[in-house]
Design a protein around this motif. Structure first.
Motif, PDB file in Angstrom:
ATOM      1  N   LYS A   1     -17.807   4.793  -8.697  1.00 15.67           N
ATOM      2  CA  LYS A   1     -17.089   5.321  -9.777  1.00 15.67           C
ATOM      3  C   LYS A   1     -15.860   5.861  -9.211  1.00 15.67           C
ATOM      4  CE  LYS A   1     -20.288   3.686 -12.466  1.00 15.67           C
ATOM      5  NZ  LYS A   1     -19.905   2.411 -13.121  1.00 15.67           N
ATOM      6  N   GLY A   2     -14.768   6.139  -9.873  1.00 13.00           N
ATOM      7  CA  GLY A   2     -13.565   6.825  -9.665  1.00 13.00           C
ATOM      8  C   GLY A   2     -12.731   6.270  -8.547  1.00 13.00           C
ATOM      9  N   TRP A   3     -12.055   7.258  -7.981  1.00  9.27           N
ATOM     10  CA  TRP A   3     -11.198   6.886  -6.773  1.00  9.27           C
ATOM     11  C   TRP A   3     -10.986   8.022  -5.860  1.00  9.27           C
ATOM     12  CZ3 TRP A   3      -6.180   8.782  -5.691  1.00  9.27           C
ATOM     13  CH2 TRP A   3      -5.881   9.924  -6.791  1.00  9.27           C
ATOM     14  N   ALA A   4     -10.685   7.933  -4.853  1.00  6.34           N
ATOM     15  CA  ALA A   4     -10.312   9.025  -3.693  1.00  6.34           C
ATOM     16  C   ALA A   4      -9.167   8.814  -3.005  1.00  6.34           C
ATOM     17  CB  ALA A   4     -11.717   9.005  -2.999  1.00  6.34           C
ATOM     18  N   PRO A   5      -8.233   9.877  -2.625  1.00 13.64           N
ATOM     19  CA  PRO A   5      -7.143   9.532  -1.717  1.00 13.64           C
ATOM     20  C   PRO A   5      -7.832   9.440  -0.237  1.00 13.64           C
ATOM     21  CG  PRO A   5      -7.323  11.934  -2.394  1.00 13.64           C
ATOM     22  CD  PRO A   5      -8.658  11.217  -3.097  1.00 13.64           C
ATOM     23  N   ASP A   6      -6.951   8.932   0.520  1.00 10.25           N
ATOM     24  CA  ASP A   6      -7.200   8.627   1.901  1.00 10.25           C
ATOM     25  C   ASP A   6      -6.251   9.764   2.901  1.00 10.25           C
ATOM     26  OD1 ASP A   6      -7.878   8.218   4.494  1.00 10.25           O
ATOM     27  OD2 ASP A   6      -7.295   5.834   4.369  1.00 10.25           O
ATOM     28  N   ASP A   7      -7.093  10.522   3.468  1.00 11.31           N
ATOM     29  CA  ASP A   7      -6.310  11.662   4.061  1.00 11.31           C
ATOM     30  C   ASP A   7      -6.401  11.507   5.502  1.00 11.31           C
ATOM     31  OD1 ASP A   7      -8.955  12.281   4.671  1.00 11.31           O
ATOM     32  OD2 ASP A   7      -8.849  14.261   3.845  1.00 11.31           O
ATOM     33  N   SER A   8      -6.587  10.097   6.103  1.00 15.06           N
ATOM     34  CA  SER A   8      -6.557   9.873   7.456  1.00 15.06           C
ATOM     35  C   SER A   8      -5.482  10.040   8.123  1.00 15.06           C
ATOM     36  CB  SER A   8      -6.731   8.350   7.620  1.00 15.06           C
ATOM     37  OG  SER A   8      -8.188   8.044   7.038  1.00 15.06           O
ATOM     38  N   ALA A   9      -4.072   9.678   7.563  1.00 20.98           N
ATOM     39  CA  ALA A   9      -2.746  10.091   8.095  1.00 20.98           C
ATOM     40  C   ALA A   9      -1.896  11.001   7.201  1.00 20.98           C
ATOM     41  CB  ALA A   9      -2.107   8.972   7.933  1.00 20.98           C
ATOM     42  N   PRO A  10      -1.137  11.904   7.617  1.00 22.20           N
ATOM     43  CA  PRO A  10      -0.256  12.827   6.988  1.00 22.20           C
ATOM     44  C   PRO A  10       0.493  11.907   5.907  1.00 22.20           C
ATOM     45  CG  PRO A  10       0.003  13.228   9.191  1.00 22.20           C
ATOM     46  CD  PRO A  10      -0.863  12.097   9.255  1.00 22.20           C
ATOM     47  N   THR A  11       0.878  12.711   4.976  1.00 25.82           N
ATOM     48  CA  THR A  11       1.997  12.001   3.844  1.00 25.82           C
ATOM     49  C   THR A  11       3.299  11.716   4.485  1.00 25.82           C
ATOM     50  OG1 THR A  11       0.828  13.325   2.216  1.00 25.82           O
ATOM     51  CG2 THR A  11       2.848  12.209   1.595  1.00 25.82           C
ATOM     52  N   ASP A  12       3.542  10.433   4.064  1.00 25.13           N
ATOM     53  CA  ASP A  12       4.692   9.776   4.749  1.00 25.13           C
ATOM     54  C   ASP A  12       5.847   9.713   3.637  1.00 25.13           C
ATOM     55  OD1 ASP A  12       6.929   8.128   5.329  1.00 25.13           O
ATOM     56  OD2 ASP A  12       5.672   7.312   7.029  1.00 25.13           O
ATOM     57  N   PRO A  13       7.008  10.289   3.502  1.00 30.57           N
ATOM     58  CA  PRO A  13       7.862  10.265   2.367  1.00 30.57           C
ATOM     59  C   PRO A  13       8.615   9.085   1.889  1.00 30.57           C
ATOM     60  CG  PRO A  13       8.823  11.370   4.469  1.00 30.57           C
ATOM     61  CD  PRO A  13       7.422  10.904   4.687  1.00 30.57           C
ATOM     62  N   PHE A  14       8.350   8.155   3.019  1.00 34.56           N
ATOM     63  CA  PHE A  14       9.043   6.812   2.802  1.00 34.56           C
ATOM     64  C   PHE A  14       8.210   5.589   2.468  1.00 34.56           C
ATOM     65  CE2 PHE A  14      11.970   9.330   5.407  1.00 34.56           C
ATOM     66  CZ  PHE A  14      13.024   9.153   4.941  1.00 34.56           C
ATOM     67  N   TYR A  15       6.788   5.865   2.821  1.00 36.68           N
ATOM     68  CA  TYR A  15       5.833   4.635   2.560  1.00 36.68           C
ATOM     69  C   TYR A  15       4.421   4.998   1.842  1.00 36.68           C
ATOM     70  CZ  TYR A  15       8.344   2.041   6.302  1.00 36.68           C
ATOM     71  OH  TYR A  15       9.302   1.626   6.717  1.00 36.68           O
ATOM     72  N   ASN A  16       3.858   4.174   1.028  1.00 36.79           N
ATOM     73  CA  ASN A  16       2.671   4.653   0.567  1.00 36.79           C
ATOM     74  C   ASN A  16       1.536   5.163   1.426  1.00 36.79           C
ATOM     75  OD1 ASN A  16       3.592   3.946  -2.099  1.00 36.79           O
ATOM     76  ND2 ASN A  16       3.194   1.894  -2.000  1.00 36.79           N
ATOM     77  N   PRO A  17       0.459   5.549   1.168  1.00 32.79           N
ATOM     78  CA  PRO A  17      -0.495   5.707   2.110  1.00 32.79           C
ATOM     79  C   PRO A  17      -1.099   4.479   2.779  1.00 32.79           C
ATOM     80  CG  PRO A  17      -1.089   7.111   0.116  1.00 32.79           C
ATOM     81  CD  PRO A  17       0.269   6.146  -0.136  1.00 32.79           C
ATOM     82  N   SER A  18      -1.340   4.495   4.092  1.00 29.67           N
ATOM     83  CA  SER A  18      -1.875   3.287   4.707  1.00 29.67           C
ATOM     84  C   SER A  18      -3.316   3.155   4.609  1.00 29.67           C
ATOM     85  CB  SER A  18      -1.320   2.986   6.161  1.00 29.67           C
ATOM     86  OG  SER A  18      -1.935   4.290   6.945  1.00 29.67           O
ATOM     87  N   GLY A  19      -4.120   2.337   5.039  1.00 28.38           N
ATOM     88  CA  GLY A  19      -5.506   2.131   5.050  1.00 28.38           C
ATOM     89  C   GLY A  19      -6.045   1.350   4.024  1.00 28.38           C
ATOM     90  N   GLY A  20      -7.327   1.099   4.222  1.00 26.45           N
ATOM     91  CA  GLY A  20      -8.072   0.181   3.288  1.00 26.45           C
ATOM     92  C   GLY A  20      -8.879  -0.617   4.274  1.00 26.45           C
ATOM     93  N   ILE A  21      -9.592  -1.802   3.917  1.00 22.71           N
ATOM     94  CA  ILE A  21     -10.804  -2.456   4.623  1.00 22.71           C
ATOM     95  C   ILE A  21     -10.186  -3.681   5.035  1.00 22.71           C
ATOM     96  CG2 ILE A  21     -12.575  -1.014   3.679  1.00 22.71           C
ATOM     97  CD1 ILE A  21     -13.096  -3.164   1.790  1.00 22.71           C
ATOM     98  N   PHE A  22     -10.836  -4.360   6.086  1.00 27.52           N
ATOM     99  CA  PHE A  22     -10.813  -5.687   6.600  1.00 27.52           C
ATOM    100  C   PHE A  22     -11.949  -6.431   6.417  1.00 27.52           C
ATOM    101  CE2 PHE A  22     -10.436  -8.748   9.911  1.00 27.52           C
ATOM    102  CZ  PHE A  22      -9.141  -9.210   9.782  1.00 27.52           C
ATOM    103  N   ILE A  23     -11.888  -7.595   5.836  1.00 33.18           N
ATOM    104  CA  ILE A  23     -13.234  -8.263   5.485  1.00 33.18           C
ATOM    105  C   ILE A  23     -12.960  -9.663   5.506  1.00 33.18           C
ATOM    106  CG2 ILE A  23     -12.962  -7.563   3.131  1.00 33.18           C
ATOM    107  CD1 ILE A  23     -15.751  -8.079   2.640  1.00 33.18           C
ATOM    108  N   PRO A  24     -14.092 -10.458   5.653  1.00 35.14           N
ATOM    109  CA  PRO A  24     -14.774 -10.063   6.821  1.00 35.14           C
ATOM    110  C   PRO A  24     -14.600 -10.424   8.208  1.00 35.14           C
ATOM    111  CG  PRO A  24     -15.162 -12.291   5.863  1.00 35.14           C
ATOM    112  CD  PRO A  24     -13.976 -11.858   5.245  1.00 35.14           C
TER     113      PRO A  24
END
Length: 380
Positions: free
Chosen positions: A152-175
């Motif tokens: 349920k819901g959602w959560a931000p990813d704080d793996s990397a600092p905020t970049d003013p020029f790009y959306n947050p990176s991250g996600g999953i690679f499957i399979p």
């Protein structure tokens, strides 16, 4: 950052992605869901190798320089530099060099080589085999959106600092398909679960983009359009990239596999689409959007989800072991002009199923080291 890659820093999964990962791996132990990528912002907006080269005082950077062609020696046919146009003034200049590295991305690198016509290279620089521009590919794209009822819901990813020029990176690679899986090497999926902001305690949103293998065909090619020129009077590229029966079948299998994965782990798809068309399920695509927005989405989907949507184009200046069937040798040197190397994904003889950047970087380092070694030892 494919499986078994060495990460610069830890890359996190959202709580929903951790649940999704466990569900997939419980159902298919041979498929491993991993974090997709970690991209840390660079405050200097300049890659480290470029910074280090600049620090030597021996690097000159030409801004607003639109390269028109690679120049060559009239007698030997070897590369002598690059001719470029000042974007602001229109003035034409030439940068001269003993060795030349071309890495402008597949379409542009091929366009420059085709435009570098001379007496020694009447059909374009590096085209004695007739292969220049041919065997162009992009990966087979598919796109799917839906929800995941186990989270349920959602959560931000704080793996990397905020970049003013790009959306947050991250996600999953499957399979990750193991050797015993019949689909190994045919396609993969990148996506996210529980990263899209939603209101309240609703099912987490999921989104996946699939990338499939495309075979190299001689008729899929880049040519110069002699009737159309860009703002600097350079012929624009004409691109042909058409799926054959092999790709049609593989794309269907790619979609069917993704649908099965999502359904069997508790996901609900709203739509899945590819160059073969849009398939809506349940309440359809974006059920909470207004009717006009949904109409426009359906109308424009096929125009945007076409060959080229993957943006992982490869080929056009393929490497090979003999000059009769390729443009470059195994070290990215142009057979017809060995002091010129082409190191972007135009050198690829196949499309692969993942992003090309890390392979391009590795090929560039390898090719440049070989070029420098040959030059220093007088073999070039």
């Amino acid at each position: 950052t494919l499986p078994d890659g060495i990460y610069a820093k830890p890359a996190s999964l959202t709580p929903a992605e951790q649940i999704f990962k466990q569900a997939v791996e419980n159902r298919w132990p041979e498929r491993h869901v991993v974090s997709w990528r970690y991209i840390a912002p660079d405050a200097d907006r300049m890659p480290r190798p470029l910074r280090e080269a600049k620090a030597t005082g021996e690097l000159t950077i030409r801004y607003d320089a639109v390269v028109r062609r690679i120049t060559t020696d009239e007698k030997t046919g070897r590369a002598t530099g690059a001719e470029y146009i000042d974007r602001n003034t229109g003035a034409v200049s030439t940068a001269r060099a003993a060795t030349v590295v071309l890495s402008a991305s597949p379409i542009e690198s091929v366009r420059l080589l085709l435009n570098s016509v001379s007496a020694k290279h009447p059909d374009g620089l590096g085209n004695s085999s007739g292969a220049l521009g041919r065997y162009f590919m992009d990966q087979l794209p598919c796109l799917a959106f839906g929800s995941f009822s186990k989270a349920k819901g959602w959560a931000p990813d704080d793996s990397a600092p905020t970049d003013p020029f790009y959306n947050p990176s991250g996600g999953i690679f499957i399979p990750r398909f193991e050797e015993g899986d019949a689909a190994r090497g045919d396609f993969d999926y990148q996506g996210s679960v529980g990263r899209a902001p939603i209101f309240g305690d609703r099912d987490a949103r999921l989104a996946f983009f699939g990338f499939g293998r495309m075979l190299p065909y001689a008729d899929n090619r880049i040519t110069l359009d002699v009737r159309r020129r860009d703002a600097w009077n350079i012929p624009v590229p004409h691109i042909r990239c058409v799926m054959q029966e092999e790709e049609q079948a593989l794309l269907r299998k790619q979609e069917e596999t993704l649908i099965a994965i999502i359904k069997q782990v508790g996901g609900d798809l709203e739509f899945i689409g590819s160059p073969t068309g849009l398939k809506e399920m349940g309440k359809g695509a974006f059920p909470e959007a207004d009717a006009f927005s949904r109409f426009m989405f359906r109308k424009w989907f096929r125009k945007t989800m076409c060959m080229g949507a993957a943006i992982h184009e490869t080929g056009g200046a393929r490497m090979g072991e003999n000059r009769q069937a390729s443009v470059l040798n195994p070290y990215n040197q142009v057979w017809d002009s060995p002091n010129l190397i082409v190191t972007d994904a135009s050198a690829f003889p196949g499309s692969g199923i993942a992003g090309t950047t890390l392979t391009v970087m590795a090929l560039t380092i390898r090719a440049c080291r070989n070029l420098v070694d040959q030059y220093r030892t007088g073999r070039l």
